[in-house]
Design an enzyme around this catalytic site. Structure first.
Site, PDB file in Angstrom:
ATOM      1  N   ASP A 163     -14.033  20.340  21.651  1.00  0.00           N
ATOM      2  CA  ASP A 163     -14.993  19.800  22.611  1.00  0.00           C
ATOM      3  C   ASP A 163     -16.395  20.369  22.467  1.00  0.00           C
ATOM      4  OD1 ASP A 163     -14.241  22.338  23.496  1.00  0.00           O
ATOM      5  OD2 ASP A 163     -14.969  21.890  25.493  1.00  0.00           O
ATOM      6  N   ARG A 171      -1.339  34.760  33.272  1.00  0.00           N
ATOM      7  CA  ARG A 171      -1.917  36.001  32.758  1.00  0.00           C
ATOM      8  C   ARG A 171      -1.741  37.049  33.845  1.00  0.00           C
ATOM      9  NH1 ARG A 171      -7.400  33.443  30.320  1.00  0.00           N
ATOM     10  NH2 ARG A 171      -7.740  35.509  29.501  1.00  0.00           N
ATOM     11  N   ASP A 173     -11.835  32.581  20.949  1.00  0.00           N
ATOM     12  CA  ASP A 173     -11.505  33.477  22.041  1.00  0.00           C
ATOM     13  C   ASP A 173     -10.630  34.633  21.578  1.00  0.00           C
ATOM     14  OD1 ASP A 173     -11.627  34.246  24.652  1.00  0.00           O
ATOM     15  OD2 ASP A 173     -11.284  32.216  25.387  1.00  0.00           O
ATOM     16  N   ASN A 204     -19.000  24.427  18.579  1.00  0.00           N
ATOM     17  CA  ASN A 204     -18.340  25.305  17.621  1.00  0.00           C
ATOM     18  C   ASN A 204     -17.209  24.603  16.889  1.00  0.00           C
ATOM     19  OD1 ASN A 204     -17.011  25.165  20.067  1.00  0.00           O
ATOM     20  ND2 ASN A 204     -15.924  27.060  19.697  1.00  0.00           N
ATOM     21  N   ASP A 205     -16.855  23.408  17.352  1.00  0.00           N
ATOM     22  CA  ASP A 205     -15.779  22.677  16.680  1.00  0.00           C
ATOM     23  C   ASP A 205     -16.313  21.631  15.720  1.00  0.00           C
ATOM     24  OD1 ASP A 205     -13.944  24.021  18.374  1.00  0.00           O
ATOM     25  OD2 ASP A 205     -14.495  22.636  19.970  1.00  0.00           O
ATOM     26  N   ASP A 215      -8.870  23.225  19.227  1.00  0.00           N
ATOM     27  CA  ASP A 215      -9.657  24.249  19.885  1.00  0.00           C
ATOM     28  C   ASP A 215      -8.918  24.615  21.166  1.00  0.00           C
ATOM     29  OD1 ASP A 215     -11.896  25.789  20.556  1.00  0.00           O
ATOM     30  OD2 ASP A 215     -12.602  24.193  21.854  1.00  0.00           O
ATOM     31  N   LYS A 216      -9.217  25.751  21.736  1.00  0.00           N
ATOM     32  CA  LYS A 216      -8.511  26.119  22.963  1.00  0.00           C
ATOM     33  C   LYS A 216      -9.328  25.750  24.213  1.00  0.00           C
ATOM     34  CE  LYS A 216      -8.452  30.204  24.770  1.00  0.00           C
ATOM     35  NZ  LYS A 216      -8.667  29.999  26.196  1.00  0.00           N
ATOM     36  N   THR A 217     -10.462  26.436  24.340  1.00  0.00           N
ATOM     37  CA  THR A 217     -11.215  26.308  25.584  1.00  0.00           C
ATOM     38  C   THR A 217     -11.768  24.906  25.715  1.00  0.00           C
ATOM     39  OG1 THR A 217     -11.886  28.522  25.065  1.00  0.00           O
ATOM     40  CG2 THR A 217     -12.893  27.504  26.978  1.00  0.00           C
ATOM     41  N   LYS A 270      -6.438  48.582  37.643  1.00  0.00           N
ATOM     42  CA  LYS A 270      -5.695  47.377  37.280  1.00  0.00           C
ATOM     43  C   LYS A 270      -5.697  47.293  35.763  1.00  0.00           C
ATOM     44  CE  LYS A 270      -9.594  44.184  37.459  1.00  0.00           C
ATOM     45  NZ  LYS A 270     -10.234  43.058  38.108  1.00  0.00           N
TER      46      LYS A 270
END
EC number: 7.6.2.1
Lengths: 298, 1089
Positions: B802, B581, B663, B805-806, B379-381, B547
């Site tokens: 974590d 980013r 994401d 959703n995982d 997972d990322k987040t 921006k």
């Protein structure tokens, strides 16, 4: 703050060698010299041991006489089951070219006799044999009781099939004089067998102790009359019996029958010359006779 | 009592209550179900059969208790373990089920346990509360029935989501009596697992209102920035989308377990062969030789033929020879695994002191599988990233700020020791902010106009809402964390965003409050990739601040910016190279007249019925030109500690890491670059972002063509079919492709790609790639991807995550790892291992996993060897004892051989042995390879062990046989008796087997420690961040419409208030546009130029 740090510490795993997998360890480090030196040391050791064993084995002398073939008539007689209690004797002469020095042992050797069959080997009652309960025959199938439900003593297949040929060795000093070679029937057993595993119920009157029991079907005499000459060598303590009751590992085996009593002519061992066996034949199978001296080393 | 549902519905469809069950058993069903499960294990069933055999006296050659005692022990131990596990599941279920929520009962708000909440109940939720069930939002404290929810637990997306109640229901407000009288009827779809779809109709007061996902708050969400809201329960308990998304708990077993099951079957076959040989031998012996023994040993009753005797012997030998696979093998395996699990729990190097969380092995049966991982699904987040954005760098007017130089003028890494800029002089300082370059502060103090303009832009151009909390501190409510980072950074440099109304923004510029009039927000969307605000400053000047993504913004610049552009462009590349980013920042001075004209056209466009969106977009384009470049910002999506090192080292160990995230694509790609999973050295990066099955197939085909070269025959349909067939037969694709590739695929495409006919193409392509990033995937898709790899690649997979959703992914992977120490516990509860930081994965796999695998394999090899050597002696002896099933050893020796005589050395080896030290296995990840290739214990190795065992048993039997054949004791006593032979054999067996343990401790090549730490490679590339804001489109509209402003703000009276938007348009846009946020990324290639 105090509390949280306390809390942290309580959950922090111990820093012990076991828990952190840091136990002292020894790793064998194989190098060519080490491996080769160990290899050759072991080889030399084994070589020496082997040579000593071979030399000592060479120094023993043994003669083996198979009497099943010689006593063919007796063997034939025994093949008919009903003749099992008929006496049959035969005599075998042989010549000992070299004298046998030192201790001389007499063995009987059975060939193709499976003392190691599963059902055979278990068919004995150790409780009975240590003299605790003479009538304990539970483990002895198929020889527990006689037809009239009297418990057999000693019970079981091993005891029933005991080797009971009588062998008498005679020395012919010359063509007319024959003397019996004196044989000891004691000291044939393991110490543990004689003094721990096998015990008579009491030493006083064996016949009384074994009352209410019967002899194994194949036996000519009851257990308390196995050695008519030596009353102490009777009952479960009979040495031939004890020797037999220790089953052999392989179908061909030899068991100690007697030791030479080194007296008179035989102080140094068996002199060379003519001998003969007188055998009271009972056994069914191929039996050899084996005389051996184990003079050196052992 | 307010019940919104008619009786007929209840009869048609049985509503679930809100109680959830994740437990497997209850008190009554425990014994039967657990025993049934346990006897499904081949080994347990096998021992049960043996036990039954042993109870038959005719064939029992071993006493019955030799089997039953260990068997009962094993089964009890396992049952107790299962029971405790389930007890904890019950406990956690109870905890969740007993959470309190306020339910409207009998026209009163009453506290009620979650499990008692029923469909149709009306619930009051307060800020930061977990949502108890899937609710239809009725009303909220915010204007227009808005409320904000955090869905991170559900889909991993970190930005807040807006939900709005129907206007008819939002009027109910907090009026309890009216709410209690609410009697609408909801007709909706059946429970399903689609998180982003809902269809239904509310019938109330004789009118029907369509319901969609925007009206629904799902269980698992957390209410944010909303002081209260009311909702009606639509789905409860197992029907909720959260529960529908969590996969079933599966009984996980390791591949070695499965292999062992096969081997036990093989061994059983082997035993039957031996048994048949010996039984035939027995029949022959009984008929040829056995006759002579009949006087000594009668046949038992009913056992009068040699054939029948052979039959019984067969079973007797099966019992005797069963010690080849003794129960103690299974006990020992469990003990070893338990030991390894404790080592994981005890490891101080996996203890995270900041959260006081040690690593935890929650399952004790999977350890050696940790040494065989080939694929990691991450997972990322929260797993790779901390979900904290920090302002790191900026480039203002061609000068970089935020870099730290050492004395020699060389760039250096920012370290903790370095003194950060002290902001304490400023008021309103965010405590967390750290910036290491003092020159920016100096420039501000010097009054550099460009720097001021830059910071002013950051303060003005955003959609952040401000709020003062009770302590008078200024709190920003951010919808996207990136914007939050920028606004907070500006605040720390003295440009403080204070408050906003629909048409003004008040800021504090270095201590002086200034109010700007907000004329327009040109909102972000996916094609524009930029946002602008048009403000009028107190001096009356109109300015456009913009921006956005550099690629887009640079095209809009005034030609005079050329020099600055190239300089800034270099800076951007540098920032991007560090995985930051980036955003380009520009402004434009507007002429009053020009603006008025433009504004008028915008108004016209807004009320237009046809081509409204296109016209607005055109107008935006029109005004956003001739921009003056100010500079660029770089925000760091903070990675968890040590992620880069971990990823590098794991990929050196040939473990493929796939990132599966809910994401956005840009964010996911960015993180990919930040953790070195994607690099510019890669030959190609394939992006699959098609919206239809055909597009996806086409894209996949193209990517493959690229991969295999043009002359490959993939265009030929026939060949494709053939190839596919071959694929299905042989799941292992030959990896002939050289070079590094990466695949990026989004959720929509994945849904199509997971269809059966494209599946193999996808898999083949994905497996050739070094890195795979799947973005915008639903929890269920995560699980599907894992299943796909599991099924067709036959590889061992690990999923780490974590959040809730995982969970499904964690459950379906071979090994699931949960990141503990977070708020939500679902992932940890579903996981097999848990620890606090992603970086511990390296140690878990490379040290613990490798050791476990290595030890387990050695243990198994040795154990099989040992028991074959031990048992097959009986076979050889059979030829000498008339095949009578006589054992060579004493009964007690057989019973105790594995438990007492040879247990400790092998257990010690299995638990403690280390072939290389932990440091070496961390330094040299290549050592992990044998586990992946399954080299240390496979059928071949097993075969070798067995042969070795047979050989040993042969030697063990025949050398003593030769020695005992014609032997006499020194005092003439016969010693060739059965007992002496048995003891000799047993002794030599124990010695031989114990010495042989060395043989399995093969001296492994000493691993040379490679470079202990891979230096972070700086990418200097032309890659541009395709960064877009992480907030939803439509937010700007929301602000200008004033909908999300508190009622206390006076209604707009200004003459400038001309922008009147259709009151529902913004939320419609919001809904419409979220669905296609994923499109249009494909043009934004991040491929190497």
């Amino acid at each position: 703050m105090e509390e949280t740090s306390q809390h942290c510490l309580s959950r922090l795993p111990d820093n012990s060698a076991l828990k952190q997998q840091k136990l002292p360890a020894h790793r064998l480090c194989f190098t060519a010299t080490r491996v080769l030196s160990v290899f050759f040391t072991m080889a030399t050791f084994c070589l020496c041991m082997g040579s000593i064993l071979i030399v000592s084995a060479r120094s023993t002398q043994a003669i083996e006489i198979n009497y099943t073939r010689t006593c063919a008539n007796c063997a034939k007689l025994r093949e008919t089951a009903s003749n099992f209690d008929k006496e049959c004797t035969c005599s075998i002469p042989f010549y000992l070219s070299e004298k046998m020095m030192g201790n001389v042992y007499m063995y009987y050797k059975l060939q193709g006799f499976h003392q190691n069959l599963y059902r055979y080997i278990r068919s004995r009652s150790n409780r009975q044999l240590v003299g605790k309960d003479v009538k304990a025959v539970e483990d002895c199938s198929p020889f527990k009781t006689s037809n009239n439900k009297t418990p057999i003593v000693p019970c079981g297949a091993i005891a029933n099939s005991m080797f009971n040929d009588t062998i008498i060795l005679s020395y012919n000093i010359n063509s007319s004089v024959q003397i019996k070679v004196p044989m000891l029937k004691t000291g044939l057993t393991w110490w543990t067998d004689k003094y721990i595993k096998f015990q008579n119920p009491s030493f006083k009157n064996l016949a009384d102790e074994f009352r209410g029991t019967t002899k194994p079907p194949n036996w000519p005499n009851p257990i308390y009359e196995l050695d008519k000459k030596d009353p102490r060598n009777n009952g479960f303590l009979n040495e031939d019996f004890i020797v037999w009751m220790r089953p052999a590992a392989f179908p061909t085996f030899k068991k100690l029958y007697g030791r030479l009593n080194q007296t008179h002519h035989f102080i140094e061992g068996l002199p060379a010359g003519n001998y003969s066996f007188n055998i009271t034949y009972n056994i069914l199978l191929s039996v050899s006779f084996w005389i051996e001296n184990l003079a050196v080393g052992f | 009592m307010s019940n919104a549902l008619p009786q007929t519905n209840t009869m048609l469809f049985l509503f679930q209550d809100n109680r959830i069950h994740t437990s497997k058993y209850n008190i009554l069903t425990f014994l039967p179900i657990n025993l049934f499960e346990q006897f499904q294990r081949v080994a347990n069933a096998y021992f049960l059969c043996l036990l039954i055999l042993q109870l038959i006296p005719e064939i029992s050659s071993l006493t019955w208790f030799t089997t039953i005692v260990p068997l009962v022990l094993v089964i009890t131990m396992t049952a107790v373990k299962d029971a405790t596990d389930d007890f904890f599941r019950h406990k956690s279920d109870n905890q969740v089920n007993n959470r309190q929520s306020e339910v409207l009962i009998d026209s009163k708000l009453q506290n009620e346990k979650w499990m008692n909440v029923k469909v149709g109940d009306i619930i009051k939720l307060e800020n930061n509360q977990f949502v108890a069930a899937d609710l239809l939002l009725l009303s909220s404290s915010e204007p227009h029935g808005l409320c904000y929810v955090e869905t991170a637990e559900l889909d991993g997306e970190t930005n807040l989501k807006v939900r709005q109640a129907l206007s008819v229901t939002s009027e109910l407000g907090a009026d309890i009596s009216r709410l209690a009288r609410f009697d609408g009827i909801v007709v909706c779809e059946a429970p399903n697992n689609k998180l982003d779809k809902f269809m239904g109709i509310l019938s109330w007061k004789d009118s029907k209102h369509p319901l969609n996902n925007e009206k629904i708050i799902l269980r698992g969400c957390i209410l944010r920035n909303t002081s209260w809201c009311f909702g009606m329960v639509i789905f409860a308990g197992p029907d909720t989308k959260l529960m529908q998304n969590s996969g079933k708990t599966k009984f996980k077993r390791t591949s070695i377990d499965r292999l062992m099951n096969t081997l036990v079957l093989w061994i059983f076959g082997f035993l039957i062969c031996l048994g048949i040989i010996l039984a035939i031998g027995n029949s022959i012996w009984e008929s040829q030789i056995g006759d002579q023994f009949r006087t000594f040993l009668f046949w038992n009753e009913g056992e009068k033929s040699s054939v029948f005797s052979g039959f019984l012997t067969f079973w007797s030998y099966i019992i005797i020879l069963n010690t080849v696979v003794p129960i103690s093998l299974y006990v020992s395996v469990e003990v070893i695994r338990l030991g390894h699990s404790y080592f994981i729990n005890w490891d101080r190097k996996m203890y995270y002191s900041r959260k006081a969380t040690p690593a935890e092995a929650r399952t004790t049966t999977l350890n050696e599988e940790l040494g065989q991982i080939e694929y990691i699904f991450s997972d990322k987040t929260g797993t790779l990233t901390q979900n904290i954005m920090t302002f790191k760098r900026c480039s203002i007017n061609g000068k970089i700020y935020g870099e730290v130089h050492d004395d020699l003028g060389q760039k250096m890494e920012v370290t903790q020791e370095k003194e950060p800029v002290n902001f304490s002089v400023k008021s309103q300082v965010g405590r967390e902010f750290q910036f290491f370059d003092h020159s920016l502060l100096e420039s501000i103090e010097l009054g550099d106009p460009k720097v001021h303009e830059f910071l002013r832009l950051l303060t003005l151009c955003h959609t952040v809402m401000s709020e003062e909390n009770s302590a008078g501190e200024l709190i920003y409510q951010v919808q996207s964390p990136d914007e939050g980072a920028l606004v907070t950074a500006a605040r720390n440099f003295g440009f403080i965003f204070k408050s906003r109304t629909p048409e003004t923004i008040t800021i504090e510029e270095l201590g002086t409050p200034v109010t700007y009039q907000l004329l327009a927000i040109l909102d972000f969307n996916n094609t524009r990739k930029r946002m602008s605000v048009i403000v009028r400053n107190p001096e009356g000047q109109i300015k456009l601040y913009s921006k956005g993504a550099d690629t887009i913004l640079f095209e809009k610049l005034h030609p005079s910016n050329e020099d600055l552009l190239s300089l800034t462009s270099d800076h951007l590349s540098e920032f991007a190279g560090e995985g930051l980013r980036t955003l380009a920042i520009a402004y434009r001075d507007l002429d009053d007249k020009y603006f008025k004209e433009w504004h008028k056209m915008l108004e016209d466009a807004n009320v237009a019925t046809e081509e409204r969106d296109e016209r607005i977009a055109g107008l935006y384009e029109e005004i956003e030109r001739d921009l003056m470049l100010l500079g660029a910002t770089a925000v760091e999506d903070k990675l968890q500690e040590g992620v880069i090192e971990t990823v590098t080292s794991l990929s050196l160990a040939n473990i493929k890491i796939w990132v599966l995230t809910g994401d956005k694509q840009e964010t996911a790609i960015n993180i990919g670059y930040a953790c070195n999973m994607l690099t510019d050295d890669m030959n190609d990066v394939f992006v699959i972002a098609g919206n239809t099955a055909i597009e996806v197939r086409e894209e996949l085909r193209k990517a493959k063509e690229n991969l295999f070269g043009q002359n490959s025959n993939f265009s030929n349909g026939h060949v494709v079919g053939e190839k596919k067939q071959q694929l299905e037969l042989d799941s292992v694709v030959e990896e002939t492709v050289t070079g590094d590739y990466a695949l990026i695929i989004n959720g929509h495409s994945l849904a199509h790609a997971l269809e059966s006919d494209v599946k193999n193409d996808l898999l083949e392509l994905a497996c050739m790639c070094k890195t795979v990033v799947c973005c915008r995937v639903t929890p269920l898709q995560k699980a599907q991807v894992v299943e796909l790899v599991k099924k067709y690649r036959n590889a061992v997979t690990l999923a780490i995550g974590d959040g809730a959703n995982d969970v499904s992914m964690i459950k379906s992977a071979h090994i699931g790892v949960g990141i503990s120490g977070q708020e939500g516990l679902q992932a940890v509860l579903a996981s097999d291992y848990s620890f606090a930081q992603f970086r511990y994965l390296q140690r878990l796999l490379l040290v613990h996993g490798r050791w476990s695998y290595f030890r387990m394999c050695k243990f198994l090899c040795y154990f099989f060897y040992k028991n074959f050597a031990f048992t097959l002696v009986h076979f050889w002896f059979g030829f000498f004892c008339g095949f009578s099933a006589q054992t060579v050893y004493d009964q007690w020796f057989i019973t105790l051989f594995n438990i007492v005589y040879t247990s400790l050395p092998v257990l010690a080896m299995g638990i403690f042995d280390q072939d290389v030290s932990d440091q070496n296995s961390m330094d040299c990840p290549q050592l992990y390879r044998p586990g992946q290739l399954n080299l240390l214990f496979n059928k071949r190795r097993f075969f070798i062990c067995v042969l070795h065992g047979i050989y040993t048993s042969f030697v063990l039997f025949f050398i003593p046989y030769g020695a005992f054949y014609n032997v006499a004791g020194e005092d003439g006593q016969h010693i060739s008796d059965y007992q002496s032979f048995a003891v000799t054999m047993a002794t030599s067996l124990v010695i031989v087997v114990s010495v042989q343990i060395r043989q399995w401790q093969k001296a492994q090549k000493k691993a040379k420690p490679l470079r202990s730490r891979r230096t972070r490679t700086r990418r200097s590339s032309s890659r541009r961040s395709g960064y877009a804001f992480a907030h939803q489109e439509g937010y700007g509209e929301l602000i200008t419409s004033g909908k999300n402003m508190r009622a206390k703000i006076p209604p707009p009276t200004s003459e400038l208030e001309k922008t009147h938007y259709n009151s529902t348009s913004w939320i419609e846009n919001l809904c419409k546009k979220t669905t296609d946020t994923v499109s249009s990324i494909s043009q934004d290639k991040t491929v190497k130029l």
